[in-house]
Design a protein around this motif. Structure first.
Motif, PDB file in Angstrom:
ATOM      1  N   LEU A 153      29.890  16.051  50.691  1.00  0.00           N
ATOM      2  CA  LEU A 153      28.685  16.036  50.153  1.00  0.00           C
ATOM      3  C   LEU A 153      27.283  17.550  50.694  1.00  0.00           C
ATOM      4  CD1 LEU A 153      27.797  12.531  51.094  1.00  0.00           C
ATOM      5  CD2 LEU A 153      27.919  13.142  48.825  1.00  0.00           C
ATOM      6  N   ILE A 154      27.758  17.677  51.937  1.00  0.00           N
ATOM      7  CA  ILE A 154      26.698  19.170  52.377  1.00  0.00           C
ATOM      8  C   ILE A 154      27.541  20.277  51.622  1.00  0.00           C
ATOM      9  CG2 ILE A 154      26.617  20.066  54.471  1.00  0.00           C
ATOM     10  CD1 ILE A 154      27.458  18.389  56.349  1.00  0.00           C
ATOM     11  N   ALA A 155      28.278  20.101  51.231  1.00  0.00           N
ATOM     12  CA  ALA A 155      29.071  20.996  50.023  1.00  0.00           C
ATOM     13  C   ALA A 155      28.865  20.841  49.012  1.00  0.00           C
ATOM     14  CB  ALA A 155      30.622  21.429  50.484  1.00  0.00           C
ATOM     15  N   LYS A 156      28.644  19.970  48.762  1.00  0.00           N
ATOM     16  CA  LYS A 156      28.128  20.647  47.071  1.00  0.00           C
ATOM     17  C   LYS A 156      26.856  20.707  47.276  1.00  0.00           C
ATOM     18  CE  LYS A 156      28.683  16.459  44.910  1.00  0.00           C
ATOM     19  NZ  LYS A 156      28.367  15.400  44.573  1.00  0.00           N
ATOM     20  N   ALA A 157      26.199  19.990  48.444  1.00  0.00           N
ATOM     21  CA  ALA A 157      24.255  20.390  48.070  1.00  0.00           C
ATOM     22  C   ALA A 157      23.985  21.441  48.715  1.00  0.00           C
ATOM     23  CB  ALA A 157      24.082  19.012  49.579  1.00  0.00           C
ATOM     24  N   LEU A 158      24.922  22.450  49.123  1.00  0.00           N
ATOM     25  CA  LEU A 158      24.618  23.671  49.522  1.00  0.00           C
ATOM     26  C   LEU A 158      25.757  24.444  48.075  1.00  0.00           C
ATOM     27  CD1 LEU A 158      25.885  23.830  53.169  1.00  0.00           C
ATOM     28  CD2 LEU A 158      23.855  24.449  52.042  1.00  0.00           C
ATOM     29  N   SER A 159      26.029  24.479  47.080  1.00  0.00           N
ATOM     30  CA  SER A 159      26.876  24.733  46.615  1.00  0.00           C
ATOM     31  C   SER A 159      25.607  25.737  45.411  1.00  0.00           C
ATOM     32  CB  SER A 159      27.610  23.639  45.400  1.00  0.00           C
ATOM     33  OG  SER A 159      26.624  22.910  44.365  1.00  0.00           O
TER      34      SER A 159
ATOM     35  N   LYS B  49      31.925  23.139  42.184  1.00  0.00           N
ATOM     36  CA  LYS B  49      31.950  23.912  41.408  1.00  0.00           C
ATOM     37  C   LYS B  49      31.696  22.905  39.931  1.00  0.00           C
ATOM     38  CE  LYS B  49      34.706  26.068  37.623  1.00  0.00           C
ATOM     39  NZ  LYS B  49      36.602  26.325  37.285  1.00  0.00           N
ATOM     40  N   PHE B  50      31.422  21.897  40.054  1.00  0.00           N
ATOM     41  CA  PHE B  50      30.450  21.448  38.677  1.00  0.00           C
ATOM     42  C   PHE B  50      29.084  21.459  39.583  1.00  0.00           C
ATOM     43  CE2 PHE B  50      28.758  17.244  37.471  1.00  0.00           C
ATOM     44  CZ  PHE B  50      28.726  17.422  35.543  1.00  0.00           C
ATOM     45  N   SER B  51      29.050  20.922  39.975  1.00  0.00           N
ATOM     46  CA  SER B  51      27.872  20.826  41.370  1.00  0.00           C
ATOM     47  C   SER B  51      26.926  22.182  41.193  1.00  0.00           C
ATOM     48  CB  SER B  51      28.245  20.253  42.215  1.00  0.00           C
ATOM     49  OG  SER B  51      28.763  19.228  43.259  1.00  0.00           O
ATOM     50  N   ARG B  52      27.855  23.146  41.465  1.00  0.00           N
ATOM     51  CA  ARG B  52      27.169  23.986  41.392  1.00  0.00           C
ATOM     52  C   ARG B  52      26.588  24.849  39.401  1.00  0.00           C
ATOM     53  NH1 ARG B  52      26.971  29.457  44.211  1.00  0.00           N
ATOM     54  NH2 ARG B  52      26.648  31.292  42.434  1.00  0.00           N
ATOM     55  N   GLY B  53      27.203  24.437  38.886  1.00  0.00           N
ATOM     56  CA  GLY B  53      26.973  24.999  37.122  1.00  0.00           C
ATOM     57  C   GLY B  53      26.118  23.723  37.155  1.00  0.00           C
ATOM     58  N   LEU B  54      25.669  22.549  37.503  1.00  0.00           N
ATOM     59  CA  LEU B  54      24.525  22.166  36.853  1.00  0.00           C
ATOM     60  C   LEU B  54      23.310  22.832  37.763  1.00  0.00           C
ATOM     61  CD1 LEU B  54      25.399  18.292  38.918  1.00  0.00           C
ATOM     62  CD2 LEU B  54      25.162  18.364  35.972  1.00  0.00           C
ATOM     63  N   PHE B  55      23.287  23.606  38.181  1.00  0.00           N
ATOM     64  CA  PHE B  55      21.934  24.172  38.890  1.00  0.00           C
ATOM     65  C   PHE B  55      21.709  25.142  37.611  1.00  0.00           C
ATOM     66  CE2 PHE B  55      22.221  20.952  41.883  1.00  0.00           C
ATOM     67  CZ  PHE B  55      20.977  20.730  42.202  1.00  0.00           C
ATOM     68  N   GLY B  56      23.104  25.807  36.731  1.00  0.00           N
ATOM     69  CA  GLY B  56      23.060  26.659  36.028  1.00  0.00           C
ATOM     70  C   GLY B  56      22.938  28.006  36.598  1.00  0.00           C
ATOM     71  N   LYS B  57      23.909  27.735  37.605  1.00  0.00           N
ATOM     72  CA  LYS B  57      24.081  29.073  38.619  1.00  0.00           C
ATOM     73  C   LYS B  57      25.367  29.848  38.189  1.00  0.00           C
ATOM     74  CE  LYS B  57      21.385  29.196  42.106  1.00  0.00           C
ATOM     75  NZ  LYS B  57      21.223  30.899  42.931  1.00  0.00           N
ATOM     76  N   ALA B  58      25.939  30.872  37.737  1.00  0.00           N
ATOM     77  CA  ALA B  58      26.905  31.742  37.325  1.00  0.00           C
ATOM     78  C   ALA B  58      28.150  31.267  38.159  1.00  0.00           C
ATOM     79  CB  ALA B  58      26.696  33.171  37.470  1.00  0.00           C
ATOM     80  N   PRO B  59      29.807  31.215  38.064  1.00  0.00           N
ATOM     81  CA  PRO B  59      30.216  31.016  39.421  1.00  0.00           C
ATOM     82  C   PRO B  59      30.750  31.968  39.796  1.00  0.00           C
ATOM     83  CG  PRO B  59      31.157  30.770  36.947  1.00  0.00           C
ATOM     84  CD  PRO B  59      29.754  31.123  36.613  1.00  0.00           C
ATOM     85  N   ASP B  60      30.715  31.495  41.657  1.00  0.00           N
ATOM     86  CA  ASP B  60      31.091  32.242  42.522  1.00  0.00           C
ATOM     87  C   ASP B  60      32.242  31.617  43.354  1.00  0.00           C
ATOM     88  OD1 ASP B  60      30.988  33.693  44.370  1.00  0.00           O
ATOM     89  OD2 ASP B  60      28.740  33.954  43.839  1.00  0.00           O
TER      90      ASP B  60
END
Length: 308
Positions: A144-150, A100-111
């Motif tokens: 690590l793969i999940a973070k990269a795909l987040s 969840k944090f990794s996704r937020g780092l790229f400014g993506k809306a929660p999903d």
């Protein structure tokens, strides 16, 4: 069609004087899997880190989806997912919190639905509330793969993604990689498991001492550079080869039960018929024979040896 990654005249010399990369030129198209092979220290990780903005290039031009990796870094990085070799994760965070944090780092809306799908695809959903420190090495690699795909990247770099992963987890990962490719994600991987590159890659690049010595469609490469092996299963074991077979690329198996003849199947004269006649003249009989093509690993080893 414009390549999704375009590299022109890329070189990198570190402050120590070590030249990690020498005049690399490479185009990678959307939706293909490219495997980068090479010995340790060949420059594979340096190349990946430069494209991902982790290491500054010495000279050259690198563009991702048309964007310069230096002047338009943020746009480039948002399109890329990177799975590094090192297991670097926040040990005290939960699996769910990490992605969840990794996704937020790229400014993506929660999903939550998308993140759940990623974790389920990687067999991590039942570990979503576990702390990272409690995961096995293979599970950490999956994380690590999940973070990269987040953040839903269109380009995924996998730097030795299955190192230390057991066979079952490895199969799951490659099934997921195939699904990503089918969805149009471009995948660049380095691996020491050359059989994986043989199974997965559309194209293969070989790096040695910082130079990209070859980039070729995998099937064309194996057809062009691959050789055939003729295996003769002998009626009677041999202790050694007679001396007048020295002009053939012929090996005797350790147990003396097989003769292995390596030849270029594309030549008009393969030497197979002449070899069989000569064996008959020496009273060497065989009960069965079989042929096989060279593996990608054998081609890779030959390429690196030739360039030494």
């Amino acid at each position: 069609m414009q390549p999704v990654i375009s590299i022109r005249n890329l070189s990198k010399i570190y402050a120590s004087g070590h030249q990690a990369l020498k005049n690399i030129n490479l185009d990678i198209n959307q939706g293909e899997i490219v495997a980068l092979l090479g010995p340790n220290g060949a420059g594979k990780t340096t190349l990946i880190n430069i494209i991902c903005g982790i290491v500054n290039p010495g000279q050259g031009d690198i563009r991702v989806d048309g964007h310069d990796v230096i002047s338009d870094f943020r746009t480039v990085r948002s399109r890329i997912g990177l799975v590094p070799q090192e297991l670097t994760t926040d040990a005290f965070e939960s699996v769910w919190g990490t992605v969840k944090f990794s996704r937020g780092l790229f400014g993506k809306a929660p999903d939550s639905d998308y993140l759940e799908k990623v974790l389920r695809d990687l067999s991590l959903w039942d570990k979503k509330d576990s702390r990272v420190m409690a995961l096995s090495g293979g599970m950490k690699r999956r994380l690590l793969i999940a973070k990269a795909l987040s953040h839903e990247p269109q380009i995924l770099f996998l730097d030795e993604p299955t190192a230390g992963v057991d066979v079952e987890l490895r199969r799951d990962m490659w099934a997921m990689v195939r699904r990503l490719r089918d969805d149009g994600v471009t995948i660049i991987l380095t691996t020491h498991y050359i059989e994986e590159a043989e199974e997965m890659a559309d194209r293969v690049g070989v790096i040695r001492k910082g130079e990209l010595i070859l980039v070729e469609d995998k099937v064309a490469l194996m057809e062009k550079l691959g050789r055939k092996k003729l295996r003769l299963h002998l009626q009677v074991s041999l202790s050694h080869l007679p001396g007048d077979f020295s002009d053939y690329q012929l090996e005797l198996s350790v147990d003396g039960n097989e003769l292995i003849y390596t030849y270029d199947a594309h030549q008009e004269q393969t030497g197979v018929t002449a070899l069989l006649h000569r064996l008959a003249e020496h009273g060497i009989d065989y009960k069965d024979l079989s042929t096989s093509n060279s593996s990608l690993e054998e081609i890779f080893v030959d390429l690196v040896r030739e360039q030494a």
